[in-house]
Scaffold this motif. Structure first.
Motif, PDB file in Angstrom:
ATOM      1  N   HIS A  74     -13.154 -11.232   6.574  1.00  0.00           N
ATOM      2  CA  HIS A  74     -11.839 -10.085   6.122  1.00  0.00           C
ATOM      3  C   HIS A  74     -11.736 -10.749   3.866  1.00  0.00           C
ATOM      4  O   HIS A  74     -11.655 -10.228   3.615  1.00  0.00           O
ATOM      5  N   ASN A 113     -11.279  -8.227   0.916  1.00  0.00           N
ATOM      6  CA  ASN A 113     -10.132  -8.148   0.540  1.00  0.00           C
ATOM      7  C   ASN A 113      -9.334  -9.491   0.325  1.00  0.00           C
ATOM      8  O   ASN A 113      -8.252  -9.093  -0.232  1.00  0.00           O
ATOM      9  N   HIS A 114      -9.892  -9.999   0.178  1.00  0.00           N
ATOM     10  CA  HIS A 114      -9.291 -11.736  -0.769  1.00  0.00           C
ATOM     11  C   HIS A 114     -10.004 -11.997  -2.222  1.00  0.00           C
ATOM     12  O   HIS A 114      -9.305 -12.924  -3.127  1.00  0.00           O
ATOM     13  N   ASP A 132       1.117  -1.420  -0.093  1.00  0.00           N
ATOM     14  CA  ASP A 132       0.218   0.246  -0.113  1.00  0.00           C
ATOM     15  C   ASP A 132       0.440   1.174  -0.053  1.00  0.00           C
ATOM     16  O   ASP A 132       0.235   2.579  -0.547  1.00  0.00           O
ATOM     17  N   GLU A 162      -3.868  -2.977   5.047  1.00  0.00           N
ATOM     18  CA  GLU A 162      -4.667  -3.009   5.365  1.00  0.00           C
ATOM     19  C   GLU A 162      -5.301  -4.416   4.712  1.00  0.00           C
ATOM     20  O   GLU A 162      -6.893  -4.991   4.430  1.00  0.00           O
ATOM     21  N   LYS A 163      -4.766  -4.688   3.145  1.00  0.00           N
ATOM     22  CA  LYS A 163      -5.128  -5.907   2.569  1.00  0.00           C
ATOM     23  C   LYS A 163      -4.505  -6.851   2.410  1.00  0.00           C
ATOM     24  O   LYS A 163      -3.236  -7.432   2.512  1.00  0.00           O
ATOM     25  N   SER A 223       0.822  -7.502  -0.313  1.00  0.00           N
ATOM     26  CA  SER A 223       0.068  -7.747   0.811  1.00  0.00           C
ATOM     27  C   SER A 223       0.134  -6.302   1.508  1.00  0.00           C
ATOM     28  O   SER A 223       1.197  -6.022   1.313  1.00  0.00           O
TER      29      SER A 223
END
Length: 354
Positions: free
Chosen positions: A256, A259-260, A185, A215-216, A212
């Motif tokens: 989550h 996010n995936h 990020d 946040e994610k 990665s």
């Protein structure tokens, strides 16, 4: 003939983000029993609510902690072998073992250690995941705090001190089956592409990057293949395409999920496989050709009463027979293919069937 336990080696420099990656896996174990061999508990920062003392006789809490969700953490202070044997001697064997290498150790000797007969009979190396600090690499460094890394090297007499950091970094990449570019990020897309192009020169063919950040986080299914080919319900597993509209009932306890969504998977049913080596070689070619991260499944070999497991991360594949086919079970070769969003499913299936 027991199911072998897959083991994933996680390597990368101090500060690259291995610990937060491991913590993410602990927190998203989804009912799987994971065992973590780590250098330091202190670093994990796992919530106290998750900790329950150790139940192993003669074992102090300093060496092993058990977590409320069934995961186990062991510190590997001096030697890898006794820690592994202690894990394998347990009645409740873990579903997957994760081994964090100290920020400086080279992963290769560790992967070699899996060839010891007592480990090899029960464990298979699922893959080596190398975690890289993207921001540091962009700035021409390997780690956020190279001085700290270097001091740590000098303090550890087991390490080979002639090895400059650059060589260690290169070794971590050469050994990788998948590379996690952490702190993604903090960079824009162009910067990330530049880093990928640069690192690719060192990587073996077919090794993929996953991004990665705080946040994610990366989907544990991609890192560990867990839940990818859940034992006997392959038929009941749909690819992510089926869930695009009914996300509410899909894994709703897994907050989550949104996010995936950059990964997808599908299942391919194939006929009998006469030559498993050739079949494996064909899959590895497909991995190199397409954005495939991992493949997992079972092979049916005519005339063989046992089912053969095949699994691979990037270009590293392994196979072993796990159990006899059950009566009434459809004996067929099935693979789950997991990759970056936008996999060319038709091309991959055609190549597999060719």
């Amino acid at each position: 003939m027991a199911q072998k336990i897959p083991a994933t080696v996680i390597t990368g420099f101090l500060g690259a983000g291995k610990t937060s990656l491991i913590r993410h896996m602990v927190e998203n174990a989804n009912g799987k029993k994971l065992a973590f061999l780590i250098n330091e508990f202190g670093d994990l920062g796992i919530d106290k609510e998750m900790l329950v003392g150790c139940g192993i006789e003669g074992c102090t809490d300093e060496d092993v902690i058990e977590l409320a969700n069934g995961c186990i953490c062991c510190t590997v202070a001096d030697d890898f072998l006794p820690s592994m044997e202690a894990l394998l001697d347990r009645d409740d064997k873990p579903d997957h073992i994760l081994i964090e290498t100290s920020g400086l150790a080279l992963p290769k000797p560790l992967v070699k250690a899996f060839n010891w007969p007592e480990i090899r009979a029960q464990v298979t190396v699922d893959g080596v995941i190398t975690v890289v600090d993207s921001k540091a690499v962009k700035e021409g460094r390997f780690a956020d705090d190279e001085d700290a890394v270097q001091k740590m090297r000098e303090a550890d007499e087991n390490l080979d001190h002639d090895n400059p950091l650059e060589e260690v970094f290169e070794d971590q990449l050469l050994c990788a089956d998948m590379v996690v570019l952490n702190k993604a990020d903090l960079l824009d897309n162009d910067e990330m592409s530049t880093i990928e192009t640069e690192l690719k020169k060192t990587l073996r063919d077919g090794v993929r990057f996953v991004h990665s950040s705080s946040e994610k986080k990366v989907d544990p299914t991609v890192l560990l293949g867990m839940n990818a080919a859940a034992e006997d319900d392959l038929d009941a597993r749909h690819s992510h395409h089926d869930h695009d509209h009914d996300d509410d009932d899909h894994d709703h306890d897994h907050h989550h999920d949104h996010n995936h969504d950059e990964f997808e998977s599908f299942t391919v049913q194939l006929g009998d496989v006469d030559d498993a080596d050739a079949f494996q070689a064909k899959i590895i070619d497909i991995v190199k050709e397409h954005d495939v991260l991992r493949v997992k499944g079972f092979i049916h070999r005519p005339g063989v009463e046992r089912r053969e497991v095949i699994q691979g991360v990037g270009p590293r594949f392994n196979r072993y027979f796990d159990r006899a086919w059950n009566d009434g079970e459809t004996r067929q070769t099935q693979l789950v293919v997991i990759g970056q969003h936008g996999l060319d499913q038709a091309a991959i299936e055609a190549a597999l069937k060719a």
